[in-house]
Scaffold this active site. Structure first.
Site, PDB file in Angstrom:
ATOM      1  N   HIS A  25       0.748  -1.352  -0.042  1.00  0.00           N
ATOM      2  CA  HIS A  25       0.036  -0.033   0.066  1.00  0.00           C
ATOM      3  C   HIS A  25       1.017   1.339   0.052  1.00  0.00           C
ATOM      4  O   HIS A  25       1.646   1.290   0.708  1.00  0.00           O
ATOM      5  CB  HIS A  25      -0.856   0.061   1.139  1.00  0.00           C
ATOM      6  CG  HIS A  25      -1.904   0.930   1.438  1.00  0.00           C
ATOM      7  ND1 HIS A  25      -2.155   1.661   2.618  1.00  0.00           N
ATOM      8  CD2 HIS A  25      -2.689   1.579   0.626  1.00  0.00           C
ATOM      9  CE1 HIS A  25      -2.931   2.414   2.279  1.00  0.00           C
ATOM     10  NE2 HIS A  25      -3.509   2.625   1.059  1.00  0.00           N
ATOM     11  N   HIS A  41      -0.638  11.367  -1.403  1.00  0.00           N
ATOM     12  CA  HIS A  41      -1.834  10.963  -1.053  1.00  0.00           C
ATOM     13  C   HIS A  41      -3.013  11.915  -0.613  1.00  0.00           C
ATOM     14  O   HIS A  41      -4.150  12.225  -1.241  1.00  0.00           O
ATOM     15  CB  HIS A  41      -2.013  10.031   0.210  1.00  0.00           C
ATOM     16  CG  HIS A  41      -3.458   9.416   0.567  1.00  0.00           C
ATOM     17  ND1 HIS A  41      -4.014  10.196   1.316  1.00  0.00           N
ATOM     18  CD2 HIS A  41      -3.875   8.251   0.447  1.00  0.00           C
ATOM     19  CE1 HIS A  41      -5.098   9.332   1.598  1.00  0.00           C
ATOM     20  NE2 HIS A  41      -5.086   8.233   1.022  1.00  0.00           N
TER      21      HIS A  41
END
Ligand code: G3P
Ligand code: MG
Length: 266
Positions: A15, A57
C-alpha cells in the site's frame, strides 16, 4: 466472448509503495516493498501545480512532507525541494515526492507490478485522469505488465477508458454500493476495489461470476488475507507486505478480463 485472463499484478500489493516499511508514496517505499519480497505496489497519483503527475495521497502537504499548502497549487520546483521522509523516520530524511516518471522507472527496474490510483484533487478529475492515463500508457509501453488504473472518481475512470482503453481499470469504493455492478460496467472497470472491512463473500462471488477481478484494501492481518483469498479475492493491498504475502501461496486467480473500448487515444 472475452477470453479468460488471470489477475495481472502481484496478488499482494504494498500500500502506498512500501506500506509501513517506509514513508508512503516514496521511492524508498518501492525499494522496501521489493526487499520484503513483494511483487507489486499500489500508489496514489495527483497533479502538482505545474500539472505534473506526482506520488502523494493528501491534497495538502503537511502530513507527509515538511511543506505547507495544497499540492495542486505547488509548482514542481517547490515540490522537489520538500522532504517527504523525515516525518516518518529520520532515516528517510531527504526522500522526495516522486514524479510518476521516477516511480515507473523504479517499478520496472525492480520488477514491481503496479496498481496506480488516480487521486485527483477536488475539481481536477478529468485533467488528472487525462494526464495520468496518457503518461502511464507511455511510461509502461513495452513493460512486462501494464499498470492497473484505479480511482474513487468514476469520472476519472471514464476519461482513462477513453484515452488508454487497453490499460485495465478498477473502481474503488469503501462500502460496496448496491449498484456496484452497474457502476463497474459504466466505467468499463475490470476490477472492483473494495475496503476489506465491508466486503462480504457473496459480493466477491457475484463480482467474479460477473467477470470482474476483486481487489481489497487495507489488509494487514495474514489470517484475514487468507479468508479473503478463500472467498476468491484476487488481490490484497497491505501495509505489511512481508507479513501478509505468505497468505497467497495456495490460491490461484481465474477471473475473466473484460475487453476495453474507446474512440480516443493518447
Ligand atoms: O487503493 C486502495 C487504497 O489505497 C485506497 O485508499 O486512501 O489509501 O488511497 P487510500
Ligand atoms: Mg491509494
Amino acid at each position: 466472448m472475452t477470453p479468460p485472463r488471470s489477475w495481472p499484478l502481484a496478488r499482494v500489493l504494498a500500500h502506498r509503495c512500501g506500506g509501513l516499511l517506509a514513508p508512503e508514496n516514496t521511492l524508498a517505499g518501492l525499494a522496501a516493498a521489493a526487499e520484503a519480497g513483494c511483487g507489486g505496489v499500489e500508489f496514489d497519483v495527483m497533479l502538482s501545480g505545474s500539472g505534473s503527475p506526482v506520488l502523494i495521497h493528501d491534497e495538502t502537504l503537511e502530513r507527509t512532507t515538511d511543506g505547507h499548502g495544497h499540492v495542486a497549487l505547488t509548482r514542481d520546483e517547490n515540490l522537489r525541494a520538500l522532504d517527504a521522509g523525515t516525518w516518518f523516520d529520520a532515516r528517510f530524511a531527504g526522500e522526495r515526492v516522486p514524479t510518476l516518471e521516477e516511480a515507473a522507472a523504479r517499478c520496472i527496474s525492480l520488477g514491481l507490478s503496479v496498481n496506480l490510483e488516480i487521486k485527483p484533487a477536488a475539481g481536477q478529475d478529468e485533467e488528472t485522469a487525462r494526464v495520468v492515463a496518457c503518461r502511464a500508457d507511455h511510461l509502461w509501453a513495452g513493460a512486462a505488465v501494464a499498470p492497473l488504473l484505479s480511482s474513487f472518481s468514476e469520472l476519472a475512470l471514464e476519461v482513462a477508458a477513453q484515452l488508454a482503453p487497453h490499460l485495465p481499470r478498477g473502481l474503488l469504493v469503501d462500502r460496496v454500493p448496491p449498484d456496484w455492478l452497474q457502476r463497474c460496467r459504466r466505467v468499463g472497470a475490470a476490477a472492483l476495489h473494495a475496503d476489506a472491512r465491508y466486503l462480504d463473500r457473496p459480493t466477491v462471488i457475484e463480482a467474479r461470476e460477473a467477470g470482474l477481478w476483486v481487489a481489497t484494501y487495507t489488509v494487514n492481518d495474514p489470517a484475514r488475507a487468507q479468508t479473503l483469498f478463500d472467498w476468491g479475492v484476487d488481490c490484497v493491498i497491505t501495509d505489511w507486505p512481508g507479513v501478509v504475502r505468505p497468505a497467497v501461496t495456495q490460491h490461484r486467480s481465474s477471473a475473466r478480463y473484460p475487453a476495453g473500448s474507446g474512440a480516443q487515444s493518447c
